[in-house]
Design an enzyme around this catalytic site. Structure first.
Site, PDB file in Angstrom:
ATOM      1  N   ASP A   1       9.173  15.759   7.300  1.00 24.13           N
ATOM      2  CA  ASP A   1       8.621  15.241   6.047  1.00 24.13           C
ATOM      3  C   ASP A   1       7.102  15.365   6.053  1.00 24.13           C
ATOM      4  O   ASP A   1       6.391  14.419   5.706  1.00 24.13           O
ATOM      5  CB  ASP A   1       9.038  13.786   5.848  1.00 24.13           C
ATOM      6  CG  ASP A   1       8.956  13.364   4.385  1.00 24.13           C
ATOM      7  OD1 ASP A   1       8.847  14.251   3.523  1.00 24.13           O
ATOM      8  OD2 ASP A   1       9.011  12.151   4.111  1.00 24.13           O
TER       9      ASP A   1
ATOM     10  N   VAL B   1       5.479  -0.429   2.713  1.00 15.05           N
ATOM     11  CA  VAL B   1       4.376  -0.649   3.646  1.00 15.05           C
ATOM     12  C   VAL B   1       3.403  -1.627   3.003  1.00 15.05           C
ATOM     13  O   VAL B   1       3.032  -1.477   1.831  1.00 15.05           O
ATOM     14  CB  VAL B   1       3.667   0.677   4.001  1.00 15.05           C
ATOM     15  CG1 VAL B   1       2.596   0.447   5.069  1.00 15.05           C
ATOM     16  CG2 VAL B   1       4.683   1.704   4.499  1.00 15.05           C
TER      17      VAL B   1
ATOM     18  N   GLY C   1       8.509   3.892  -0.243  1.00 17.66           N
ATOM     19  CA  GLY C   1       9.315   5.087  -0.104  1.00 17.66           C
ATOM     20  C   GLY C   1      10.787   4.772  -0.306  1.00 17.66           C
ATOM     21  O   GLY C   1      11.168   3.663  -0.697  1.00 17.66           O
ATOM     22  N   THR C   2      11.627   5.763  -0.023  1.00 14.87           N
ATOM     23  CA  THR C   2      13.055   5.581  -0.208  1.00 14.87           C
ATOM     24  C   THR C   2      13.637   4.617   0.806  1.00 14.87           C
ATOM     25  O   THR C   2      14.544   3.834   0.492  1.00 14.87           O
ATOM     26  CB  THR C   2      13.773   6.937  -0.103  1.00 14.87           C
ATOM     27  OG1 THR C   2      13.164   7.864  -1.016  1.00 14.87           O
ATOM     28  CG2 THR C   2      15.241   6.806  -0.444  1.00 14.87           C
TER      29      THR C   2
ATOM     30  N   ILE D   1       0.815  -1.215   0.000  1.00 19.95           N
ATOM     31  CA  ILE D   1       0.000   0.000   0.000  1.00 19.95           C
ATOM     32  C   ILE D   1       0.847   1.264   0.000  1.00 19.95           C
ATOM     33  O   ILE D   1       0.301   2.372  -0.063  1.00 19.95           O
ATOM     34  CB  ILE D   1      -0.950   0.025   1.210  1.00 19.95           C
ATOM     35  CG1 ILE D   1      -0.151  -0.104   2.509  1.00 19.95           C
ATOM     36  CG2 ILE D   1      -1.984  -1.087   1.097  1.00 19.95           C
ATOM     37  CD1 ILE D   1      -1.017  -0.006   3.757  1.00 19.95           C
ATOM     38  N   GLY D   2       2.143   1.131   0.060  1.00 18.61           N
ATOM     39  CA  GLY D   2       2.998   2.311   0.059  1.00 18.61           C
ATOM     40  C   GLY D   2       4.448   1.927  -0.121  1.00 18.61           C
ATOM     41  O   GLY D   2       4.878   0.844   0.285  1.00 18.61           O
TER      42      GLY D   2
ATOM     43  N   SER E   1      11.644   2.535   2.999  1.00 23.69           N
ATOM     44  CA  SER E   1      10.738   1.506   3.510  1.00 23.69           C
ATOM     45  C   SER E   1       9.668   1.173   2.482  1.00 23.69           C
ATOM     46  O   SER E   1       9.480   1.898   1.495  1.00 23.69           O
ATOM     47  CB  SER E   1      10.062   1.986   4.806  1.00 23.69           C
ATOM     48  OG  SER E   1       9.271   3.137   4.561  1.00 23.69           O
TER      49      SER E   1
END
Length: 504
Positions: free
Chosen positions: A180, A71, A66-67, A63-64, A69
């Site tokens: 952030d 999710v 990032g740089t 569902i997500g 991590s």
């Protein structure tokens, strides 16, 4: 004896072609994988590295990302037979293996200490095996910010910002900067009116500001017996156990004095003798915001940099954050950054809603971001803020800035706002409206120049601009203040008339 110089093997062409085709088939298989299949493959790799996670939770999809991590959406295995509405859902955050342990510890400590209340996400469980670390956190359904940024009304925006300021007030009360703040890190369940501030991977402790008044320098050089005391203390340190030395190990950048002392230790170990260095009084540190007088340089006022200026050490400061949400102090590499960094990012979110444009800033680097700020806020306010931070900002030409009220009305295809009357001004006879602006030479209906007679952070009660109260634009001016010392705080923003609803 015979010498074998080399063996050359020649394969048939059909074998070489088959090998090439085989490699091509493998590549095509990887390229033909859909996004869902790729996510499932990553889930299998994760549970294979962390078997305990697979025993407790069932991972459904990603569902997500990032740089630092990824999710995943998960649920308890014991709730497998229940309907989706009756299950308890979790957001399982997998940190990349090369994340620094200190950063992982700091993020986990932030979630444990201040999470779980005031719209801040908490942590339910943390699992680790070797270099695989996951955080198990509560999950709320949410949609992308771009799907509702243009449909939010004044009341919904007021509730959204209030929830964000409540979360930031709690974060800042712990002496932490989130660093952030952006819509994707402030989850919004629009149907149930729930909010969550997430992703503390870039959170940072607030660095203390420099002293306002530097301590006075010593009037005279230290006496001669001071050197003997220093030498005696160093001799005692040499006799300390190795454990004490490891505890006293400093990983910061060492000065020349420490390097000299280490050289003296090494000389003693080799039986050499060195004369003690002459002890001079330490130079006083420069005062904050004081103008440092340097001799004129050959490149002053010229569009080039000489060798002397190019050889100077560059400024170092934390630049963590997302492009488009960095404030001027981050772009100018000011080392002493504080909670005002998060408040600027909240102002960018507010500007996106008022203008129905996301992302609001689109520069790819720091120089382009400063140019965008100069076009929006004006070059003079930005240069004044840079001077207070000990920086000098040079621009090719002066910019007057834009009026956010006029700009948002233009972007939302709304009628331009009516001219605002200067505060405490005597009623003057009404003059004929000007046909064109004296600065930009555009018609009055197309002019975006700011009205310098009226401060942007003042509002008129009962006036609406592009469907939002005039007080929302006054709050925007306080959030997008270039000077971080004058920028509004989270506690003061909660008391603003737009948030409290007392602007009518």
């Amino acid at each position: 004896m015979s010498r074998i110089r080399g063996i050359e093997v020649r394969l048939p062409k059909d074998v070489i072609n088959n090998r090439k085709n085989g490699l091509d088939i493998v590549k095509n298989k990887k390229e033909d994988l859909t996004a869902e299949e790729t996510d499932q493959q990553q889930i299998k790799e994760l549970v294979s590295k962390l078997p305990k996670l697979d025993k407790i939770f069932e991972l459904h999809r990603k569902i997500g990302v990032g740089t630092f991590s990824s999710v995943y959406l998960g649920s308890l295995r014991q709730h497998h037979g229940l309907a989706e509405a009756e299950r308890r859902w979790f957001a399982i955050k997998h940190l990349v293996p090369n994340t620094h342990p200190a950063r992982v510890e700091h993020e986990l400590r932030c979630l444990q200490e201040m999470g779980g209340q005031d719209n801040i996400i908490g942590v339910e469980l943390c699992l680790r095996h070797v270099d695989t670390i996951v955080f198990v956190m509560p999950y709320i359904p949410h949609r992308k910010f771009s799907e509702y940024v243009s449909s939010m009304d004044a009341q919904e925006l007021r509730d959204y910002l209030k929830a964000l300021f409540v979360a930031l007030k709690r974060v800042h009360s712990f002496g932490v900067i989130h660093r952030d703040v952006k819509p994707s890190n402030f989850l919004y369940d629009r149907e149930n009116k729930r909010y969550l501030l997430v992703d503390f991977g870039l959170a940072q402790r607030i660095s203390p500001p420099p002293p306002a008044v530097p301590p006075p320098p010593p009037p005279h050089p230290p006496p001669a017996h001071a050197n003997s005391n220093i030498r005696k203390r160093l001799r005692d340190e040499e006799q300390s156990p190795p454990a004490a030395k490891r505890v006293a190990l400093d990983l910061t950048v060492r000065g020349r004095g420490e390097a000299a002392r280490e050289g003296e230790h090494a000389a003693r170990g080799r039986g050499e003798r060195r004369e003690p260095a002459l002890q001079l009084p330490a130079a006083p540190p420069p005062a904050v915001n004081s103008e440092v007088k340097r001799p004129p340089c050959a490149c002053a006022g010229v569009g080039a940099v000489c060798a002397a200026c190019a050889g100077r050490a560059g400024a170092r400061a934390c630049r963590a954050g997302t492009g488009g949400f960095r404030p001027p102090e981050v772009l100018l590499k000011y080392p002493h950054q504080g909670p005002a960094v998060d408040m600027w990012a909240a102002g960018v979110v507010l500007a996106s809603v008022l203008s129905a444009r996301y992302p609001f800033f689109r520069a790819a680097d720091d120089a382009g971001a400063l140019a965008e700020l100069a076009d929006l806020l004006g070059s003079a306010p930005l240069q004044r803020a840079a001077a207070k931070l000990g920086r000098r900002l040079l621009m090719s030409r002066e910019r007057r800035g834009l009026c956010m009220r006029k700009l948002c009305a233009r972007l939302r295809n709304a009628p331009p706002p009516a001219p605002r009357a200067p505060p405490a001004a005597a009623p003057a006879p009404r003059a004929a409206p000007a046909r064109a602006c004296a600065h930009c030479r555009l018609p009055a209906a197309q002019c975006l120049c700011p009205d310098e007679r009226v401060p942007a952070d003042q509002f008129t009660a009962g006036v609406s601009v592009a469907g939002f109260p005039d007080s929302a634009f006054a709050l925007l001016a306080r959030l997008l203040e270039p000077d971080p010392a004058a920028r509004i705080s989270a506690a003061a923003a909660l008391a603003h008339p737009f948030i409290t609803g007392t602007d009518l």
